[in-house]
Scaffold this motif. Structure first.
Motif, PDB file in Angstrom:
ATOM      1  N   ASP A 177      62.625 -69.847  12.676  1.00 21.61           N
ATOM      2  CA  ASP A 177      61.209 -69.475  12.517  1.00 21.61           C
ATOM      3  C   ASP A 177      60.398 -70.003  13.689  1.00 21.61           C
ATOM      4  OD1 ASP A 177      61.551 -68.134  10.200  1.00 21.61           O
ATOM      5  OD2 ASP A 177      60.815 -69.717   8.872  1.00 21.61           O
ATOM      6  N   TYR A 178      60.709 -71.237  14.052  1.00 10.94           N
ATOM      7  CA  TYR A 178      59.975 -71.876  15.152  1.00 10.94           C
ATOM      8  C   TYR A 178      60.183 -71.084  16.446  1.00 10.94           C
ATOM      9  CZ  TYR A 178      57.638 -75.911  17.229  1.00 10.94           C
ATOM     10  OH  TYR A 178      56.715 -76.731  17.829  1.00 10.94           O
ATOM     11  N   LEU A 179      61.443 -70.797  16.743  1.00  9.54           N
ATOM     12  CA  LEU A 179      61.747 -70.098  17.997  1.00  9.54           C
ATOM     13  C   LEU A 179      61.150 -68.690  17.994  1.00  9.54           C
ATOM     14  CD1 LEU A 179      65.413 -71.360  18.376  1.00  9.54           C
ATOM     15  CD2 LEU A 179      63.513 -71.894  19.904  1.00  9.54           C
ATOM     16  N   ALA A 215      52.285 -69.022  19.247  1.00 10.14           N
ATOM     17  CA  ALA A 215      53.010 -69.594  20.388  1.00 10.14           C
ATOM     18  C   ALA A 215      52.313 -70.831  20.959  1.00 10.14           C
ATOM     19  CB  ALA A 215      53.158 -68.537  21.464  1.00 10.14           C
ATOM     20  N   PHE A 216      50.970 -70.795  21.000  1.00 12.19           N
ATOM     21  CA  PHE A 216      50.256 -71.902  21.629  1.00 12.19           C
ATOM     22  C   PHE A 216      50.445 -73.203  20.838  1.00 12.19           C
ATOM     23  CE2 PHE A 216      46.537 -74.329  22.987  1.00 12.19           C
ATOM     24  CZ  PHE A 216      46.698 -74.226  24.352  1.00 12.19           C
ATOM     25  N   ASP A 217      50.250 -73.119  19.512  1.00 15.41           N
ATOM     26  CA  ASP A 217      50.419 -74.327  18.680  1.00 15.41           C
ATOM     27  C   ASP A 217      51.880 -74.782  18.650  1.00 15.41           C
ATOM     28  OD1 ASP A 217      47.847 -74.842  18.055  1.00 15.41           O
ATOM     29  OD2 ASP A 217      47.850 -73.798  16.137  1.00 15.41           O
ATOM     30  N   LEU A 218      52.796 -73.816  18.630  1.00 11.79           N
ATOM     31  CA  LEU A 218      54.219 -74.189  18.608  1.00 11.79           C
ATOM     32  C   LEU A 218      54.603 -74.912  19.903  1.00 11.79           C
ATOM     33  CD1 LEU A 218      55.720 -70.934  17.027  1.00 11.79           C
ATOM     34  CD2 LEU A 218      55.478 -73.158  15.928  1.00 11.79           C
ATOM     35  N   THR A 219      54.024 -74.454  21.004  1.00 17.39           N
ATOM     36  CA  THR A 219      54.299 -75.117  22.291  1.00 17.39           C
ATOM     37  C   THR A 219      53.702 -76.526  22.290  1.00 17.39           C
ATOM     38  OG1 THR A 219      54.185 -72.959  23.344  1.00 17.39           O
ATOM     39  CG2 THR A 219      54.070 -74.870  24.802  1.00 17.39           C
ATOM     40  N   MET A 276      68.326 -74.813   9.926  1.00 17.47           N
ATOM     41  CA  MET A 276      68.395 -73.808  10.981  1.00 17.47           C
ATOM     42  C   MET A 276      67.396 -72.667  10.743  1.00 17.47           C
ATOM     43  SD  MET A 276      70.362 -75.156  13.078  1.00 17.47           S
ATOM     44  CE  MET A 276      70.521 -73.851  14.256  1.00 17.47           C
ATOM     45  N   THR A 277      67.040 -72.428   9.467  1.00 18.34           N
ATOM     46  CA  THR A 277      66.061 -71.376   9.177  1.00 18.34           C
ATOM     47  C   THR A 277      64.713 -71.749   9.798  1.00 18.34           C
ATOM     48  OG1 THR A 277      67.192 -71.103   7.081  1.00 18.34           O
ATOM     49  CG2 THR A 277      65.072 -69.991   7.301  1.00 18.34           C
ATOM     50  N   ILE A 278      64.320 -72.994   9.600  1.00 13.92           N
ATOM     51  CA  ILE A 278      63.046 -73.454  10.180  1.00 13.92           C
ATOM     52  C   ILE A 278      63.119 -73.419  11.702  1.00 13.92           C
ATOM     53  CG2 ILE A 278      61.580 -75.510  10.468  1.00 13.92           C
ATOM     54  CD1 ILE A 278      61.793 -75.994   7.538  1.00 13.92           C
ATOM     55  N   MET A 309      49.754 -83.373  14.020  1.00 11.02           N
ATOM     56  CA  MET A 309      50.227 -82.072  14.492  1.00 11.02           C
ATOM     57  C   MET A 309      51.708 -81.799  14.178  1.00 11.02           C
ATOM     58  SD  MET A 309      50.040 -80.538  18.354  1.00 11.02           S
ATOM     59  CE  MET A 309      50.939 -81.869  19.105  1.00 11.02           C
ATOM     60  N   VAL A 310      52.591 -82.631  14.653  1.00  9.56           N
ATOM     61  CA  VAL A 310      54.020 -82.295  14.643  1.00  9.56           C
ATOM     62  C   VAL A 310      54.548 -82.072  13.221  1.00  9.56           C
ATOM     63  CG1 VAL A 310      56.328 -83.158  15.219  1.00  9.56           C
ATOM     64  CG2 VAL A 310      54.432 -83.501  16.811  1.00  9.56           C
ATOM     65  N   ASP A 311      54.270 -83.015  12.314  1.00  7.70           N
ATOM     66  CA  ASP A 311      54.802 -82.884  10.946  1.00  7.70           C
ATOM     67  C   ASP A 311      54.264 -81.630  10.263  1.00  7.70           C
ATOM     68  OD1 ASP A 311      56.100 -85.210  11.430  1.00  7.70           O
ATOM     69  OD2 ASP A 311      54.851 -86.474  10.133  1.00  7.70           O
ATOM     70  N   ILE A 312      53.012 -81.316  10.545  1.00  9.06           N
ATOM     71  CA  ILE A 312      52.381 -80.150   9.901  1.00  9.06           C
ATOM     72  C   ILE A 312      53.042 -78.866  10.401  1.00  9.06           C
ATOM     73  CG2 ILE A 312      50.192 -78.944   9.537  1.00  9.06           C
ATOM     74  CD1 ILE A 312      48.814 -81.666  10.291  1.00  9.06           C
ATOM     75  N   VAL A 313      53.215 -78.777  11.706  1.00 10.18           N
ATOM     76  CA  VAL A 313      53.785 -77.547  12.275  1.00 10.18           C
ATOM     77  C   VAL A 313      55.247 -77.391  11.870  1.00 10.18           C
ATOM     78  CG1 VAL A 313      54.357 -76.358  14.426  1.00 10.18           C
ATOM     79  CG2 VAL A 313      52.164 -77.509  14.194  1.00 10.18           C
ATOM     80  N   PHE A 314      56.001 -78.465  11.922  1.00  8.52           N
ATOM     81  CA  PHE A 314      57.429 -78.354  11.591  1.00  8.52           C
ATOM     82  C   PHE A 314      57.660 -78.135  10.097  1.00  8.52           C
ATOM     83  CE2 PHE A 314      58.478 -79.708  15.850  1.00  8.52           C
ATOM     84  CZ  PHE A 314      59.704 -79.097  16.063  1.00  8.52           C
ATOM     85  N   PHE A 315      56.646 -78.446   9.264  1.00 10.56           N
ATOM     86  CA  PHE A 315      56.817 -78.206   7.828  1.00 10.56           C
ATOM     87  C   PHE A 315      56.981 -76.716   7.561  1.00 10.56           C
ATOM     88  CE2 PHE A 315      55.153 -77.511   3.506  1.00 10.56           C
ATOM     89  CZ  PHE A 315      56.052 -78.312   2.819  1.00 10.56           C
ATOM     90  N   ASP A 316      56.179 -75.907   8.256  1.00  6.11           N
ATOM     91  CA  ASP A 316      56.354 -74.462   8.134  1.00  6.11           C
ATOM     92  C   ASP A 316      55.846 -73.781   9.400  1.00  6.11           C
ATOM     93  OD1 ASP A 316      56.838 -71.942   7.366  1.00  6.11           O
ATOM     94  OD2 ASP A 316      55.883 -72.106   5.398  1.00  6.11           O
TER      95      ASP A 316
END
Lengths: 113, 474
Positions: free
Chosen positions: B395-397, B233-237, B390-392, B220-227
């Motif tokens: 995007d995350y926020l 919101a649910f997956d980011l949380t 910081m761009t990523i 999960m984490v590496d995949i989501v933080f890649f892009d």
């Protein structure tokens, strides 16, 4: 260093320091062992783990990062022979069974098979 | 060499056997452990063994020079030069690229474009850790907290001892040197090895790293933080909860295994993590998270720059400065600086509101709210910490406003990993003691079977291959 350049007061004997040091001490009250006993535990555990996980040993031997010449060939041969014996005894199934069970858990979905 | 690998298993069994066989000859045992530690370090890149050696020699020489003079001005110069040399090496290897890139960006924005000499420098693993150990030795000798050791072997072993070499804990000279300064026959007591807890810590560490941290990262984490742009919101949380648990399991696992391995060799390290996500304030969090770093920053940075002396505003300023530099210690990038700044600002705010003071036990509901608030603040700041840039992070926020994208990662397995990882924070210490006591009371064959089964099960359940520990990069 203090601001005056003098060594700061040594607080190690004070009660707060001792209390903090005690909080950081993981080993207080734990049970000591003799080194001979630990050696036996490690040796026996290594043999048991090697019996149940012989395939991983073979994989490790094949992927050894060193050029050891003929010694490397001996290590690979020994690990493959060992793995063959464990397969004959059926012991390699333990590792595979645990792995399969965990994989099932990993991909299980409510309502799924 | 990574802890959860066959390579390390074979290496450790050999080191264990030979080091205890050499026990009656203390100097030879130390020389062997130094050799083993250099082999461990050189296994990654042998060229950096020279860096380790130079660091040890500089600190040994500084300690000897400090020991040889009582002149205050001279002692000040010696300690300043030694600290500058330690920090200079760290600055070159870790911060040179960051400095040049930032300077280039600044000059470009001012319309003053220049070709700055950019070098591709490989960051030596563990440099932040062994540099801080070296500084602590020199400063402690200067302060009179520890006597300068006359044995070069002691310093070589103190700086390079392999369990803590590449990712801590940052062991203090005052704690470790007395353990290795023994003469022949006076070393670690072979009948007093705290092996039950040592083995338990190794097994717990392997479980946290191989199963919890690795699966959370790869699933999960590496995949989501890649892009993060592609997730709602649910997956980011879920992913940031996952990363918060992953980084704890990853880093505390390294400390657990390091402490356990050192214990089997007869040495005691101190606790480095103490259930950090049950903290009720950020200040408390830093008393529970990477304790060897936070106490190092307190003793060698926060207090020397003034600490709590000189009024409330100076205290807050000192807190901010310490946390910003602590953030920069984690990596040469602006996101780490911002992460440290946010933690410093939160601690300063707690100081303003009086939340950092010792308080009588709060009501349960207040404690639950405080723990939840601190945990979510940590999650928020870990987004900045984990994002490549910081761009990523932005995007995350921004993605937290997207409630329409369906979840891709929610599954019983991921939920289970999160629950188990978080639950580790609420297991009372007495449970660990009870397990240790039970294990210690078993007959020898049963102990071996339990240990072997634990290792085989963890290996069978783990994913193929093991990712490097997160803190290696620091």
């Amino acid at each position: 260093m203090s601001d005056t350049g003098q060594p700061t007061q040594d607080v190690r004997g004070t009660a707060p320091f001792r209390r903090h040091a005690a909080e950081l001490d993981l080993f207080a009250g734990m049970h000591p062992m003799r080194v001979g006993r630990i050696a036996w535990i490690l040796a026996l555990a290594t043999v048991i783990a090697a019996m149940l996980n012989s395939r991983s040993i073979t994989n490790w031997a094949v992927e050894l990062p060193f050029e050891l010449g003929v010694v490397r060939d001996w290590i690979i041969l020994a690990s493959q022979t060992w793995h063959g014996w464990m397969m004959a005894l059926g012991l390699d199934q333990v590792h595979a069974a645990v792995r399969d069970a965990f994989r099932w858990l990993q991909f299980w979905q409510p309502g799924g098979p | 060499m990574l802890f959860p690998t066959f390579d390390f298993g074979v290496f450790f069994l050999l080191v264990f056997a030979v080091s205890w066989w050499l026990l009656p000859r203390a100097e030879l045992r130390k020389a062997f452990l130094v050799g083993a530690s250099y082999f461990f370090y050189g296994y990654w890149d042998w060229r950096f063994c020279f860096l380790l050696l130079v660091s040890s020699l500089v600190n040994y020489a500084a300690g000897a020079l400090l020991d040889g003079t009582r002149d205050t001005a001279r002692r000040k110069i010696i300690v300043a030069v030694a600290v500058a040399m330690n920090l200079g090496v760290l600055a070159f290897f870790k911060y040179y690229g960051f400095f040049i890139t930032s300077l280039n960006d600044l000059m470009f924005s001012l319309g003053l474009e220049r070709e700055m000499p950019f070098l591709e420098i490989i960051l030596p693993v563990g440099i932040s850790f062994f540099t801080f150990q070296g500084i602590s030795y020199v400063v402690d000798v200067y302060r009179g907290h520890v006597a300068a050791t006359r044995s070069l072997l002691n310093i070589l072993l103190y700086i390079s001892f392999f369990p803590q070499l590449v990712a801590g804990p940052i062991v203090r000279a005052s704690h470790f040197l007395p353990q290795i300064e023994a003469r022949d026959g006076e070393g670690p007591k072979p009948d007093r090895i705290l092996a039950s807890l040592g083995l338990l810590l190794i097994v717990i560490g392997l479980f946290k790293k191989v199963i919890l941290a690795n699966y959370l990262a790869t699933e999960m984490v590496d995949i989501v933080f890649f892009d993060p742009f592609f997730y709602g919101a649910f997956d980011l949380t879920l992913a940031i909860y996952g990363y918060t648990i992953q980084i704890y399991c990853d880093f505390s696992a390294y400390s657990d295994i390091a402490i356990g391995v050192a214990a089997l060799l007869g040495y005691r390290f101190q606790r480095n993590f103490d259930q950090p996500y049950r903290s009720e304030s950020i200040r408390e969090f830093w008393r529970r998270w990477h304790i060897s770093l936070s106490t190092w920053l307190r003793d060698y940075l926060y207090i020397p720059i003034g600490g709590g002396r000189g009024g409330v505003w100076k205290t807050r300023r000192n807190l901010m400065a310490t946390m910003v530099l602590g953030g920069l210690w984690h990596g040469a990038a602006w996101n780490y600086v911002l992460w440290g700044f946010l933690h410093g600002a939160a601690m300063a705010l707690e100081n303003v509101l009086g939340w950092d003071k010792s308080q009588p036990r709060r009501a349960l509901w207040k404690r639950v709210i405080a723990v939840a608030a601190v945990f979510h603040f940590l999650c928020l700041t870990f987004i900045i910490f984990r994002a490549e840039n910081m761009t990523i992070a932005w995007d995350y926020l921004s993605g937290f406003a997207d409630f329409e994208t369906p979840s891709e990662f929610f599954s019983p397995f991921i939920l289970g990993l999160l629950v188990v990882g978080f639950s580790l924070h609420f297991i009372p210490h007495r449970v660990t003691s009870a397990i240790e006591r039970t294990f210690a009371g078993l007959p020898l064959p049963a102990q071996a079977v339990v240990l072997a089964l634990a290792i085989v099960v963890i290996d069978a359940c783990g994913p193929d291959g093991v990712a490097p520990f997160i803190y290696f990069q620091f």
